[in-house]
Design an enzyme around this catalytic site. Structure first.
Site, PDB file in Angstrom:
ATOM      1  CD  GLU A 117      28.351 -17.732  -5.515  1.00 54.16           C
ATOM      2  OE1 GLU A 117      27.429 -17.334  -6.257  1.00 54.16           O
ATOM      3  OE2 GLU A 117      29.121 -16.954  -4.930  1.00 54.16           O
ATOM      4  N   GLY A 257      36.687 -15.039 -10.421  1.00 53.52           N
ATOM      5  CA  GLY A 257      37.444 -13.812 -10.219  1.00 53.52           C
ATOM      6  C   GLY A 257      37.670 -13.545  -8.746  1.00 53.52           C
ATOM      7  CB  ALA A 258      36.895 -11.968  -6.219  1.00 53.45           C
ATOM      8  CG  MET A 259      33.442 -16.734  -2.727  1.00 51.94           C
ATOM      9  SD  MET A 259      31.923 -16.718  -3.711  1.00 51.94           S
ATOM     10  CE  MET A 259      30.715 -16.648  -2.407  1.00 51.94           C
ATOM     11  CD  GLU A 260      29.485 -13.332  -3.184  1.00 51.98           C
ATOM     12  OE1 GLU A 260      28.341 -13.770  -3.410  1.00 51.98           O
ATOM     13  OE2 GLU A 260      30.424 -13.436  -3.990  1.00 51.98           O
ATOM     14  CG  ASN A 261      34.034 -16.589   0.814  1.00 50.99           C
ATOM     15  OD1 ASN A 261      33.257 -17.367   0.302  1.00 50.99           O
ATOM     16  ND2 ASN A 261      35.267 -16.407   0.355  1.00 50.99           N
ATOM     17  CG  HIS A 293      31.097  -7.681  -7.962  1.00 52.53           C
ATOM     18  ND1 HIS A 293      30.106  -7.477  -8.883  1.00 52.53           N
ATOM     19  CD2 HIS A 293      30.911  -8.953  -7.495  1.00 52.53           C
ATOM     20  CE1 HIS A 293      29.349  -8.562  -8.972  1.00 52.53           C
ATOM     21  NE2 HIS A 293      29.828  -9.467  -8.136  1.00 52.53           N
ATOM     22  CD  GLU A 294      33.503 -10.589  -5.394  1.00 47.42           C
ATOM     23  OE1 GLU A 294      32.603 -11.112  -4.724  1.00 47.42           O
ATOM     24  OE2 GLU A 294      33.595 -10.740  -6.628  1.00 47.42           O
ATOM     25  CG  HIS A 297      28.295  -9.909  -3.695  1.00 46.41           C
ATOM     26  ND1 HIS A 297      27.003 -10.109  -4.127  1.00 46.41           N
ATOM     27  CD2 HIS A 297      29.085 -10.318  -4.718  1.00 46.41           C
ATOM     28  CE1 HIS A 297      27.012 -10.598  -5.347  1.00 46.41           C
ATOM     29  NE2 HIS A 297      28.259 -10.731  -5.737  1.00 46.41           N
TER      30      HIS A 297
END
Length: 862
Positions: A117, A257-261, A293-294, A297
């Protein structure tokens, strides 16, 4: 090239399925992509691709001649693909170890991981790299077994085996359609912990949290946070997890910060690691919120995703709202709400007032990475919160249920969300769309109220200043939560939510006592709308009354903030009222110190003055930032001197031998005690107290508070504490603690701040290739040390200018964010304006500048 929302067009080909094969080599990784394509309009097939070495192209298994396709700088074009469904197979070579942009597939501490992303998948293979291209994915990964014993990708693992030459492989299938930005792959030598969660329907989910081996002892809190989030989403939204496994992987090098893959979240270590000796209470809260949060998602972003990147707030605003709501439920609702309002006022309002102002749904962009902003995220969350205020929780939940059921498996728009809310509740939300189309922070002004025929009437008006490209603003739909307090009784006598939809309207509280001596208004309670609230005729006595008697924690805090702002701004202006303003602030400050029954965390927040950013928004353009910093520093010192004995007594009373815990009572105790320490450190001769605090500390929260209190002092205690802080972090290989050591010095209010930062950049442990380490020094200096950054000689500006240009060659996303430090250059006095403008021009004109940084510099100059 600038892209515009109005130009959106559907794709000419549907991607039905994607099969990926990664052959990880020592120097290069070969990626074979097989796409099942179906014409949906036809014409040339133009796929996105960057920094790829094309090896071969085949259609339905037959290799294409070079004349049948064209390779551009960022595209692969097949002029005449088949008119019926077909497969396209490409083989490309990529070099993860050389990928310093940290976008696509890259190396972090010897491990491979992805960040796709917003537009990173095109750095892995040729594809329609946009969110409305949703397809089912399978993925095979093969790599050296000794170097990469852990192989992960999206979805469920369906097969695994050994290969020749000491290699092994694993294959994964994701049963849910997803866009390319949610693809993920991890290969490395990792350790981890394991847990499980049973869903409300009885399905057992395998939970895995991974990190480098030395960090495994810091993973327990993130696993606990994940379980809490899964349970909360079922209880509050009725949403259940859908795969058999859920992975979180912590990596050292990460731009975000992070990624919701889907099913494989990749995290910055700063958002997943937590232990008492390395993480502060704030870090624990951050891990809790980001893990949630992730996870959230999975539905608000993955199962229902964005049609295009202009709709980013569709998933991010909604998910920020959900993680804020979750954190309120898990910790303290009042403290969390005040913390979120602080972010809005200090960061988002400033963005609204500058050249990068944009609606939560932008109309255009050059580099999409530049629009991962506090406006899209945090103001977007406030817009979602306004839906809840207008519709009530039951109505909002009906709208959310309809949204998820109506659009599951689809890529949709902000209008689709708004329509679901309207359809589920029967409310007309047409005017509410202006929150998506108009930039800027509305100012809502309340005229003094009057009692007429047993009703208290208050006139409200709204106005919004022009922003770049939007000079004229139509009225917003603004919910203003309001209460009326009887001054004599010290109590709320009426409450209402007013819906301000016109430029000016009059609203009433009914059934009030016409004979009452006096009423005080409490408006925009709980920050019910992201607006600047002005109450005409409001006095210091009114604010002191609200700070004492208001039942809304946000407005109690806001009253003290307004008193603090008045004291600082009067001191800055040399106003005759400065003494009276300080006296009013001191009364509120003293009352907070004496409020033994109050929430300690809220008391700590009420002892803090507004920051430079918030204060600067209340000043006309052309002010001297150095004088504002001096005034803020002087008022802080004045408070410390006036209440030295009381602060010291409260500090001593909050000492405790209790074992470390993150329950609200202990967090509050530490927060208030450390607030007292920080205020006392403004006085000369207080170094001994901070040094003793450091020596007695049993957790990072207290150690860091002591180090911060000493950082600006030229003293032997400072040198000893900072030396020990660094040595302890290095000995334990705690990179995140080393980052704290860098950051506390970069933000220190000291005369030699710039020299200190230049020395830090030359430190052997500093690096430009790790975003966390880099930001801990350079971005911290530019954003959290206004006195030094805005030094009259321009040295701070020159330093940051040079860093932007140098870093852009390695990581454009980090450089572009840093360039934003110059954005509000028009706010300041003429000499500083000239210097900052010259820095922006130098950045804009630098040879080989990325589109990310060019967009920030050029927009800032318009």
């Amino acid at each position: 090239m600038e892209k515009f929302r109005k130009d959106y067009a559907a794709l000419p080909y549907d991607v039905v399925s994607v099969d990926l094969d990664f052959d990880v080599g020592a120097e290069e990784t070969l990626v074979t992509s097989t796409l099942a394509l179906a014409p949906a309009g036809g014409g040339p097939l133009v796929l996105d691709g960057e920094d790829l070495r094309l090896v071969s192209v085949a259609v339905d298994g037959a290799p294409l001649a070079p004349s049948a396709y064209e390779v551009g700088a960022e595209t692969l074009t097949i002029a005449a693909p088949p008119a019926q469904p077909f497969t396209l197979t490409t083989v490309v070579g990529i070099k993860p170890a050389e990928n310093t942009q940290l976008s696509g597939l890259y190396e972090s501490s010897g491990n491979l991981c992805t960040q796709c992303e917003a537009e990173g998948f095109r750095r892995i293979t040729y594809f329609y790299d946009r969110p409305d291209c949703m397809a089912s994915y399978t993925c095979r990964v093969e790599a050296d077994k000794a170097k990469y014993p852990v192989l992960l990708s999206n979805g469920n693992e369906v097969a695994r085996g050994d290969a020749d030459g000491g290699r092994h492989w694993a294959r994964f299938e994701d049963p849910f359609k997803k866009p390319s930005y949610l693809f993920a792959l991890v290969a490395g030598d990792l350790g981890g912990i394991r847990g499980s969660f049973t869903t409300k329907s009885g399905r057992a989910i395998d939970l895995r949290v991974w990190s480098e081996h030395e960090n495994v002892g810091q993973l327990d809190w993130s696993l606990e946070a994940l379980k809490k989030a899964m349970k909360w989403d079922e209880d509050v939204y009725g949403l259940e997890y859908d795969l058999d496994v859920y992975h979180i992987v912590a990596v050292n090098d990460f731009n975000m910060g992070a990624m919701e893959n889907k099913g494989l979240n990749v995290f910055n270590t700063a958002c997943v690691l937590a232990a008492p000796e390395t993480a502060t209470d704030g870090d624990y809260d951050r891990v809790l919120g980001v893990v949630a949060h992730e996870y959230f998602h999975n539905w608000s972003g993955n199962r229902v995703t964005c049609r295009d990147w202009f709709q980013l707030t569709l998933k991010e605003g909604l998910t920020v709202f959900r993680d804020q709501h979750f954190t309120e439920d898990m910790t303290s609702r009042a403290v969390k709400r005040v913390d979120d309002v602080r972010v809005m006022r200090s960061a988002q309002f400033a963005q609204d007032a500058g050249p990068m102002a944009h609606p939560i749904r932008p109309e255009s962009y050059v580099a999409m990475d530049n629009f991962y902003t506090v406006t899209v995220y945090n103001k977007g969350s406030e817009v979602i919160r306004m839906y809840r205020t207008l519709l009530g929780w039951d109505g909002f939940r009906k709208g959310a249920d309809l949204y998820f059921s109506r659009h599951d498996g689809s890529a949709v728009t902000c209008d689709d969300f708004r329509q679901a809310m309207a359809d589920a509740t029967g409310r007309d939300l047409a005017q509410f769309e202006r929150w998506y189309t108009q930039a800027g922070t509305p100012t809502v002004t309340a005229a003094p109220g009057t009692v007429v025929d047993g009703a208290y009437a208050v006139a409200l008006s709204q106005a919004t200043k022009g922003t770049p490209g939007q000079e004229d603003k139509a009225p917003f739909h603004v919910p203003i939560a309001a209460a009326l307090l009887d001054r004599a009784a010290g109590a709320v006598v009426a409450e209402a939510t007013f819906e301000l939809t016109e430029a000016s309207q009059t609203f009433s509280f009914g059934a009030v006592d016409e004979g009452a001596a006096d009423y005080v208004l409490s408006l925009n309670r709980d920050f019910s709308a992201p607006v600047t609230m002005v109450v005409e005729g409001q006095t210091a006595e009114d604010l002191l009354f609200l700070a004492t008697y208001d039942t809304d924690p946000v407005n109690k805090w806001d009253a003290t903030q307004r008193l603090g702002a008045a004291a600082v701004l009067d001191a800055f202006a040399g106003a005759e009222a400065a003494d009276a303003s300080f006296a009013a602030l001191a009364r509120a400050f003293g009352a907070t110190l004496e409020d033994e029954a109050g929430d300690p965390s809220l008391r700590a927040l009420n002892l803090a003055l507004p920051g430079f950013s918030e204060l600067s928004l209340q000043l006309d353009d052309g002010f001297d930032p150095g004088l504002l910093c001096a005034a803020l520093k002087a008022v802080k010192r004045q408070l410390a001197a006036a209440f030295e004995a009381e602060l010291a007594a409260l500090y001593d009373s909050l000492a405790s031998d209790a074992a470390f815990s993150v329950d609200a009572a202990e967090v509050g105790r530490r927060r208030l005690r450390n607030a007292c320490l920080g205020i006392l450190s403004r006085l000369d001769g207080q170094e001994f107290r901070a040094a003793a605090h450091y020596d007695a500390a049993d957790c990072m929260t207290d150690r860091l508070a002591a180090a911060v209190a000493l950082a600006g002092a030229a003293s032997p205690e400072r040198d000893r504490v900072l030396g020990d802080f660094f040595a302890t972090a290095k000995a334990s290989k705690a990179d995140l603690v080393v980052n704290k050591w860098f950051a506390l010095q970069a933000s220190a209010d000291a005369d030699d701040a710039l020299a200190t930062v230049r020395a830090l950049v030359a430190h052997p442990d500093f690096t430009r290739t790790n975003p966390n380490r880099y930001r801990s020094v350079v971005n911290t200096f530019a954003g959290a040390n206004p006195a030094a950054f805005h030094a009259a000689d321009g040295g701070g500006y020159d330093f940051v200018r040079d860093e932007v240009i140098a870093t852009d060659k390695l990581n454009p996303q980090v450089a572009a964010r840093l360039a934003g430090a110059f954005g509000n250059w028009r706010k300041f006095d003429a000499p500083r304006q000239a210097k900052m403008k010259a820095c922006l021009e130098a950045i804009r004109d630098a040879a080989g500048l990325s589109k990310d940084t060019y967009e920030i510099a050029s927009r800032s100059l318009k």
